[in-house]
Design a protein around this motif. Structure first.
Motif, short mmCIF file in Angstrom:
data_model
loop_
_atom_site.label_atom_id
_atom_site.label_comp_id
_atom_site.label_asym_id
_atom_site.label_seq_id
_atom_site.Cartn_x
_atom_site.Cartn_y
_atom_site.Cartn_z
N TRP A 50 -3.14 -4.54 8.21
CA TRP A 50 -4.03 -4.35 7.06
C TRP A 50 -4.02 -2.64 6.91
O TRP A 50 -4.02 -2.17 5.63
CB TRP A 50 -5.42 -4.81 7.34
N THR B 117 -3.09 1.54 7.91
CA THR B 117 -2.50 2.38 8.96
C THR B 117 -3.53 3.31 9.60
O THR B 117 -3.32 4.26 10.38
CB THR B 117 -1.53 3.40 8.26
N VAL C 13 0.39 -8.39 2.90
CA VAL C 13 -0.98 -8.24 2.97
C VAL C 13 -1.60 -7.10 3.34
O VAL C 13 -3.07 -6.99 3.20
CB VAL C 13 -1.05 -9.11 4.46
N THR C 14 -0.89 -6.15 3.05
CA THR C 14 -1.57 -4.78 3.66
C THR C 14 -2.44 -4.04 2.40
O THR C 14 -2.22 -4.49 1.05
CB THR C 14 -0.26 -3.78 3.90
N GLY C 15 -3.23 -3.15 3.01
CA GLY C 15 -4.38 -2.84 1.87
C GLY C 15 -4.31 -1.51 1.42
O GLY C 15 -3.02 -1.09 1.55
N PRO C 16 -5.20 -0.63 1.08
CA PRO C 16 -4.93 0.58 0.49
C PRO C 16 -4.51 1.70 1.33
O PRO C 16 -3.62 2.60 0.80
CB PRO C 16 -6.59 1.16 0.20
N MET C 17 -4.78 1.65 2.71
CA MET C 17 -3.91 2.57 3.50
C MET C 17 -2.62 1.72 3.94
O MET C 17 -2.73 0.95 4.97
CB MET C 17 -4.83 2.74 4.85
N SER C 18 -1.67 1.76 3.11
CA SER C 18 -0.81 0.91 3.01
C SER C 18 0.33 1.04 4.10
O SER C 18 0.75 2.12 4.52
CB SER C 18 0.25 0.84 1.99
N ARG D 125 -5.56 -14.21 6.00
CA ARG D 125 -5.70 -12.72 5.57
C ARG D 125 -6.78 -12.36 6.65
O ARG D 125 -7.07 -13.12 7.67
CB ARG D 125 -6.36 -12.84 4.16
N ASN D 126 -7.34 -11.24 6.25
CA ASN D 126 -8.35 -10.47 7.07
C ASN D 126 -9.53 -11.32 7.88
O ASN D 126 -9.93 -11.32 9.11
CB ASN D 126 -8.96 -9.50 6.48
N THR E 56 3.14 -0.10 4.26
CA THR E 56 4.42 -0.29 3.99
C THR E 56 5.15 1.13 4.15
O THR E 56 6.45 1.32 4.13
CB THR E 56 4.56 -0.55 2.49
#
Lengths: 524, 324
Positions: free
Chosen positions: A43, A45, A116-121, A170-171, A123
């Motif tokens: 989710w 970093t 699935v990753t969020g704003p603190m990506s 998901r989370n 990727t």
């Protein structure tokens, strides 16, 4: 008023409660400043997220306490050609549900991140991966976009989950524990946002068996409350002891303290663009020129900083003078850069030479309470520069206000902390110092407008070189050039303090400041 | 009566709407939440992709109407930080705050009102003056400071009570609460006392002021002349007459304590909504901010409604009319 009766009532309650407060020697309770935002390891970093989830999930590549690579779920890795890496997966690793780890689970984990990753990506750790191929159960071939020598460094945050959970969870499914299945030394028991994370030992873990059967990681963000929890015996150890409490705690016979360097360095960022967003004033009048473009002015700013005073007086001893953007021992740290001297007379002379014999007036903006000591260092720097003849309007802003404004490039002279979390130069110098280049994905956090063709050339040469020794030498040279050019002015490396009950626990502090329950041992 | 309640509910809808606009404009003025949240290792393309994914590249009015459309469907949004629904997030933390507030407001009322009555009944006595002096301490010394003193005394030095956190959760009539276990009470007592001091000071002063004034009134003389005992005069007549301001303040304080118990919650590491909302503001987690504040507005409206109904019960002269 009611103090006496209150005491009596409280005492009665305490007797009631006391019988239930029983703690076993196999239990470890930690009081931590921050915890995870989710139990989904893909989710965010966030540093405190990785720190917590590392107990439940293992990463493909590990790091030692100085952030240098070591085997984890991958036993070894080798580049096959310029665009291909081969990872050998450890055999006999069990997930918490009893199934065995294979290369397919690793492939699944890499491919799950962008979904699935969020704003603190996350990727950022998979951005150089083009495709993943499972050769056999224990061999993985990864094709990269271009040459990616630092791929193993990117994978130190690649947490592996079993492919059997499927792409749809998901989370919420992780937070409830339903699919919180890893290969880590601890099993997930329970968690709630900003609350306690409860873990129990996983006896089939492939690595060294941790001492503690049960671990509770309590999130206590308030500094004073965290200290009180340790002193009252509610927790066995705390991290981030505030500087104001450090000396008292060091002298407290009932407590142990451990101090260590962190990866975080406070850097001053002078904007070298033609037009400053906040113009400087000479004799009370705004001028159009940007004095910071002149290397003599940047050197003068540097010479006027007394780093030893910052460490000894301002930070109460909890710091180390910094000469570059990374601590010693990191991949690409330049040994050629000597200590930065403090020389007020030369600073004044350089300012006069640059055409500012009476100095100038400039705004200086810093973060406030983002890392320990940032706002006090900010004030101290303003005073040091005023001794060199400048008039500095220092302002420390909350991160909520600072970061969006910094992204809009509204500051002329700013200071914030930066941590080299991957332990090597490309992460830091590529983001902060390299010229802005969206196509290459470089210079994303270069807010000073600094652009040095010689540095860029060296950096890109290094980025495409798979030979470790050659690459290291190129990064060292690039570090040297940009630091001599005062692209950024590093001031101090911040230190972190842990505290525990006297003689109860031992552990080796880590430069990434992580508090890992499985690396903490009883003292005897 | 029904018209009265309906009008109140409509007023609250307008307030909620206005408040959500303020939050949207406020967050927009501070800046892009992505710049607070983003990892320093991200490059330009990743930043842009995130901004688009959360719709933050849209003009403000479109973001706002998108939010309203979702609310109409009963969806208040998903937290950007935790990626769980905000209603679930807020309600998972609300019980902790409610039980803390309940205990503290009970302490404040049960101790504060009788003390105030005594101080007002015998304003010149030594005990009456002592009560007043202490009540000044109650709301002039900062909450966090008293909190630290309580922790240092009872948790660190005496070791009688835990220094913070919430105790194990049991169940009373099916409601999960830490008040069901003895350990839970040991955890709640210090923060509740800390939180109650300000309100207790307020209650004491209000009650005393009302008492002093009422004791000089004609109806007290008549009651005494009737031969009623002092106890009946004070509790049967005076207290009823001075209750209206007490109920008003009680209602306001109840609401503001639930919404803003954050200082006590941080000092005692109490896992309530106060801490959640402060973190959300610091991270510009807009969905959580909006829905939390919406819930607070509704809470205040409800409490005021109940207060008005109580007025009518206490004082037959008060009439409830719709729209006035």
């Amino acid at each position: 008023m009611t103090f006496q009766s209150l005491r009596a009532g409280v005492a009665a309650l305490a007797i009631l409660a006391g019988s239930a407060m029983h703690v076993s020697a196999q239990d470890l309770t930690l009081g931590l400043r921050a915890g995870p935002d989710s139990i989904d390891p893909h989710w965010s970093t966030l540093g405190s997220q990785a720190e917590a989830l590392r107990h439940v999930f293992d990463t493909l590549v590990g790091v030692d306490e100085n952030l240098q690579l070591q085997p984890a779920l991958a036993e070894s890795w080798t580049p096959l050609d310029a665009n291909t890496w081969e990872f050998k997966i450890r055999k006999g690793v069990k997930f918490h549900d009893g199934s065995e780890l294979t290369a397919n689970d690793v492939k699944f984990s890499i491919e799950r991140i962008p979904v699935v990753t969020g704003p603190m990506s996350m990727t950022i750790y998979t951005k150089s991966v083009d495709s993943v191929e499972v050769v056999d159960d224990y061999t993985l071939k990864i094709t990269t976009k271009g040459t990616a020598p630092s791929l193993p460094n990117d994978f130190i945050r690649l947490f592996v989950v079993p492919a059997s959970i499927g792409m749809d969870v998901r989370n919420e499914e992780f937070n409830s524990g339903k699919v919180a299945i890893g290969t880590g030394p601890y099993r997930f028991v329970s968690w709630e946002p900003k609350g306690d994370l409860v873990l129990e030992r996983f006896d089939d873990h492939w690595g060294e068996k941790p001492h503690w059967a049960r671990v509770v990681r309590k999130e206590i963000p308030d500094d004073a409350a965290r200290v009180a929890a340790l002193k009252s015996g509610q927790v066995d150890m705390i991290n981030y002891v505030p500087a104001s409490d450090y000396l008292t705690m060091k002298n407290d016979a009932s407590l142990d303290t451990v101090v260590a360097d962190s990866v975080y360095i406070l850097n001053v960022a002078p904007v070298v663009k033609d037009v400053l967003p906040q113009k400087v004033k000479v004799d009370g009048k705004e001028i159009d020129a940007n004095p910071l473009q002149d290397i003599r002015v940047r050197k003068a700013l540097d010479l006027a900083i007394n780093r030893q005073v910052l460490v000894d007086v301002v930070l109460e001893g909890l710091g180390t003078p910094a000469t570059q953007l990374m601590p010693k021992g990191f991949f690409g740290y330049s040994d050629k850069l000597g200590e930065r001297p403090y020389d007020l007379a030369q600073a004044k002379a350089l300012l006069a030479e640059a055409g500012y014999p009476n100095g100038f007036e400039i705004d200086f903006t810093c973060t406030n309470n983002r890392v320990p000591g940032d706002s006090v260092v900010c004030e101290a720097l303003a005073q040091m520069w005023s001794r060199a003849g400048l008039k500095v309007n220092a302002q420390a802003l909350n991160g909520t206000v600072y970061f969006p404004a910094a992204a809009r490039e509204e500051f002329s002279l700013a200071m914030s902390a930066w941590g080299t979390l991957t332990g090597e130069a490309s992460y830091t110098y590529g983001s902060l110092v390299h010229s802005k280049n969206a196509d290459l994905g470089l210079g994303a956090f270069n807010r000073t407008g600094y652009s040095n063709a010689e540095f860029d050339k060296l950096f890109q040469e290094a980025r495409n070189n798979l030979n470790d020794d050659e690459r290291r030498a190129l990064y060292e040279e690039a570090s040297f050039i940009s630091m001599e050019d005062r692209a950024l002015i590093p001031t101090v490396i911040l230190q972190t303090v842990w505290a525990s009950k006297k003689g109860a626990l031992t552990f080796t502090p880590r430069v990434d400041q992580e508090t890992r329950a499985y690396e903490i041992k009883p003292a005897n | 009566m029904i018209a009265f309640v309906l009008t109140r509910l409509m007023q609250s809808a307008v307030v909620v709407l206005a408040m959500s606009i303020i939050v949207f404009v406020g967050v927009y003025a501070i800046g892009n939440p992505i710049d607070v949240l983003i990892d320093p290792g991200a490059n330009q393309a990743q930043r842009q992709a995130l901004i688009e994914r959360y719709g933050l590249d849209q003009p403000l009015w479109r973001q706002y109407f998108g939010f309203l459309a979702n609310v109409a469907k009963g969806d208040l949004g998903t937290s950007m930080v935790y990626n769980v629904s905000v209603t679930q997030l807020v309600f998972s933390r609300l019980p902790a705050t409610l039980e803390l507030v309940l205990v503290s407001i009970t302490i404040a009322t049960v101790l504060g009102v009788p003390l105030g009555i005594w101080a007002g009944y015998r304003p010149d006595s030594l005990s009456g003056r002592a009560i007043m002096a202490l009540s000044i301490l109650g709301f002039s010394v900062p909450t966090f400071w008293i909190g630290m003193l309580l922790i240092m005394t009872f948790a660190v030095n005496l070791g009688w009570l835990p220094s913070g956190g919430r105790g194990p959760v049991g169940s009373i009539f099916g409601i999960p609460t830490s008040l069901a276990t003895p350990q839970g009470w040991a955890h709640v007592i210090l923060p509740a006392v800390n939180l109650s001091l300000f309100k207790m000071g307020l209650m004491i002063r209000l009650t005393r002021a009302g008492m002093v004034e009422a004791m000089r009134a004609d109806y007290v003389k008549f009651a005494r002349a009737q031969g009623l005992r002092e106890r009946e005069v004070v509790f049967g007549h005076v207290l009823r007459n001075i209750s209206i301001p007490l109920v008003t303040v009680f209602g306001l304080e109840l609401g503001s304590t639930i919404a803003f118990a954050v200082v006590t919650e941080s000092v005692f590491n109490w896992p309530g909504v106060g801490k959640l909302i402060i973190d959300s503001i610091l991270q510009l987690d807009r969905p959580v901010m909006v829905s939390y504040l919406v819930m607070v507005v509704i809470l205040f409206v409800m409490i005021n409604l109940v207060v008005d109904l109580v007025y009518a019960r206490l004082d037959p002269r008060v009439r409830l009319k719709g729209g006035e």
